[in-house]
Design a protein around this motif. Structure first.
Motif, PDB file in Angstrom:
ATOM      1  N   ALA A  10     -32.635 -46.419 -72.274  1.00 28.60           N
ATOM      2  CA  ALA A  10     -32.866 -46.251 -73.566  1.00 28.60           C
ATOM      3  C   ALA A  10     -33.990 -47.207 -74.070  1.00 28.60           C
ATOM      4  O   ALA A  10     -34.617 -46.879 -74.947  1.00 28.60           O
ATOM      5  CB  ALA A  10     -31.490 -46.333 -74.456  1.00 28.60           C
ATOM      6  N   MET A  11     -33.482 -48.345 -73.512  1.00 29.85           N
ATOM      7  CA  MET A  11     -34.707 -49.461 -73.893  1.00 29.85           C
ATOM      8  C   MET A  11     -36.033 -49.052 -73.640  1.00 29.85           C
ATOM      9  O   MET A  11     -37.067 -49.242 -74.353  1.00 29.85           O
ATOM     10  CB  MET A  11     -34.356 -50.721 -73.454  1.00 29.85           C
ATOM     11  N   PHE A  12     -36.394 -48.526 -72.437  1.00 33.02           N
ATOM     12  CA  PHE A  12     -37.591 -48.145 -71.954  1.00 33.02           C
ATOM     13  C   PHE A  12     -38.117 -46.890 -72.740  1.00 33.02           C
ATOM     14  O   PHE A  12     -39.273 -47.043 -73.211  1.00 33.02           O
ATOM     15  CB  PHE A  12     -37.396 -47.577 -70.398  1.00 33.02           C
ATOM     16  N   ARG A  13     -37.227 -46.063 -73.292  1.00 31.86           N
ATOM     17  CA  ARG A  13     -37.863 -44.841 -74.008  1.00 31.86           C
ATOM     18  C   ARG A  13     -38.037 -45.457 -75.457  1.00 31.86           C
ATOM     19  O   ARG A  13     -38.996 -44.980 -76.230  1.00 31.86           O
ATOM     20  CB  ARG A  13     -36.599 -43.821 -74.047  1.00 31.86           C
ATOM     21  N   PHE A  14     -37.413 -46.131 -75.949  1.00 34.18           N
ATOM     22  CA  PHE A  14     -37.502 -46.688 -77.302  1.00 34.18           C
ATOM     23  C   PHE A  14     -38.712 -47.690 -77.581  1.00 34.18           C
ATOM     24  O   PHE A  14     -39.340 -47.428 -78.503  1.00 34.18           O
ATOM     25  CB  PHE A  14     -36.353 -47.717 -77.859  1.00 34.18           C
ATOM     26  N   LYS A  15     -39.419 -48.476 -76.360  1.00 30.08           N
ATOM     27  CA  LYS A  15     -40.251 -49.253 -76.464  1.00 30.08           C
ATOM     28  C   LYS A  15     -41.455 -48.239 -76.549  1.00 30.08           C
ATOM     29  O   LYS A  15     -42.605 -48.437 -77.192  1.00 30.08           O
ATOM     30  CB  LYS A  15     -40.395 -50.193 -75.067  1.00 30.08           C
ATOM     31  N   ARG A  16     -41.370 -47.232 -75.642  1.00 33.26           N
ATOM     32  CA  ARG A  16     -42.549 -46.431 -75.696  1.00 33.26           C
ATOM     33  C   ARG A  16     -42.669 -45.554 -76.875  1.00 33.26           C
ATOM     34  O   ARG A  16     -43.628 -45.472 -77.732  1.00 33.26           O
ATOM     35  CB  ARG A  16     -42.071 -45.181 -74.599  1.00 33.26           C
ATOM     36  N   ALA A  17     -41.504 -45.277 -77.718  1.00 32.83           N
ATOM     37  CA  ALA A  17     -41.479 -44.628 -79.005  1.00 32.83           C
ATOM     38  C   ALA A  17     -42.195 -45.750 -80.083  1.00 32.83           C
ATOM     39  O   ALA A  17     -42.990 -45.264 -80.864  1.00 32.83           O
ATOM     40  CB  ALA A  17     -40.043 -44.412 -79.598  1.00 32.83           C
ATOM     41  N   VAL A  18     -42.046 -46.926 -79.729  1.00 33.13           N
ATOM     42  CA  VAL A  18     -42.802 -48.020 -80.601  1.00 33.13           C
ATOM     43  C   VAL A  18     -43.958 -48.218 -80.410  1.00 33.13           C
ATOM     44  O   VAL A  18     -44.870 -48.118 -81.222  1.00 33.13           O
ATOM     45  CB  VAL A  18     -41.982 -49.311 -80.441  1.00 33.13           C
ATOM     46  N   GLU A  19     -44.527 -47.971 -79.265  1.00 33.44           N
ATOM     47  CA  GLU A  19     -45.885 -48.033 -78.735  1.00 33.44           C
ATOM     48  C   GLU A  19     -46.469 -46.823 -79.368  1.00 33.44           C
ATOM     49  O   GLU A  19     -47.718 -47.006 -80.065  1.00 33.44           O
ATOM     50  CB  GLU A  19     -46.027 -47.798 -77.186  1.00 33.44           C
TER      51      GLU A  19
END
Length: 134
Positions: A10-19
């Protein structure tokens, strides 16, 4: 991924969403929740503050940040109490200042953080971080 407690993913995906969209307050909120679930309180604080900067009026973010601040406060008190020898005086040692509290009327502490889309007409799912609710 957050709904099924796969917090690293989830953290990996949320980081991507923020990018992809750095101005999305809920993406920052969700990343903060994931950081918190993974035990990274500094990362969580940074993302909560960014989410609040982007959308100060978002109640989901306000409640999550309020719970986060309370959780940190309780842990600091507990650690201070546990670290004190049995013969120590009753005064507690000075604690470093924590993140500023954001007053949220009616915030219910002890509930899990809210991860969602930010659509106020539709309540988001409420995942529980590893180890249960705070």
């Amino acid at each position: 991924m957050a709904r099924i407690n796969l917090w690293r993913e989830a953290m990996f995906r949320f980081k991507r969403a923020v990018e992809i969209n750095p101005s999305d307050a809920m993406a920052h909120n969700n990343l903060a929740v994931a950081y918190e679930a993974n035990g990274d309180s500094d990362g969580a604080r940074k993302e909560y503050l960014e989410a609040l900067r982007l959308d100060r009026s978002n109640q989901y973010i306000q409640k999550n940040y309020s719970r986060y601040v309370e959780f940190l406060s309780r842990n600091k008190k507990r650690q201070s109490k546990d670290a004190r020898p049995a013969t120590a005086s009753t005064t507690s040692p000075a604690e470093p200042p924590g993140p500023p509290a954001i007053p949220v009327s009616g915030a219910q502490t002890g509930q899990p953080p809210v991860v969602g889309t930010g659509d106020p007409t539709k309540p988001p799912p409420v995942p529980t971080p590893p180890g249960g609710s705070r």
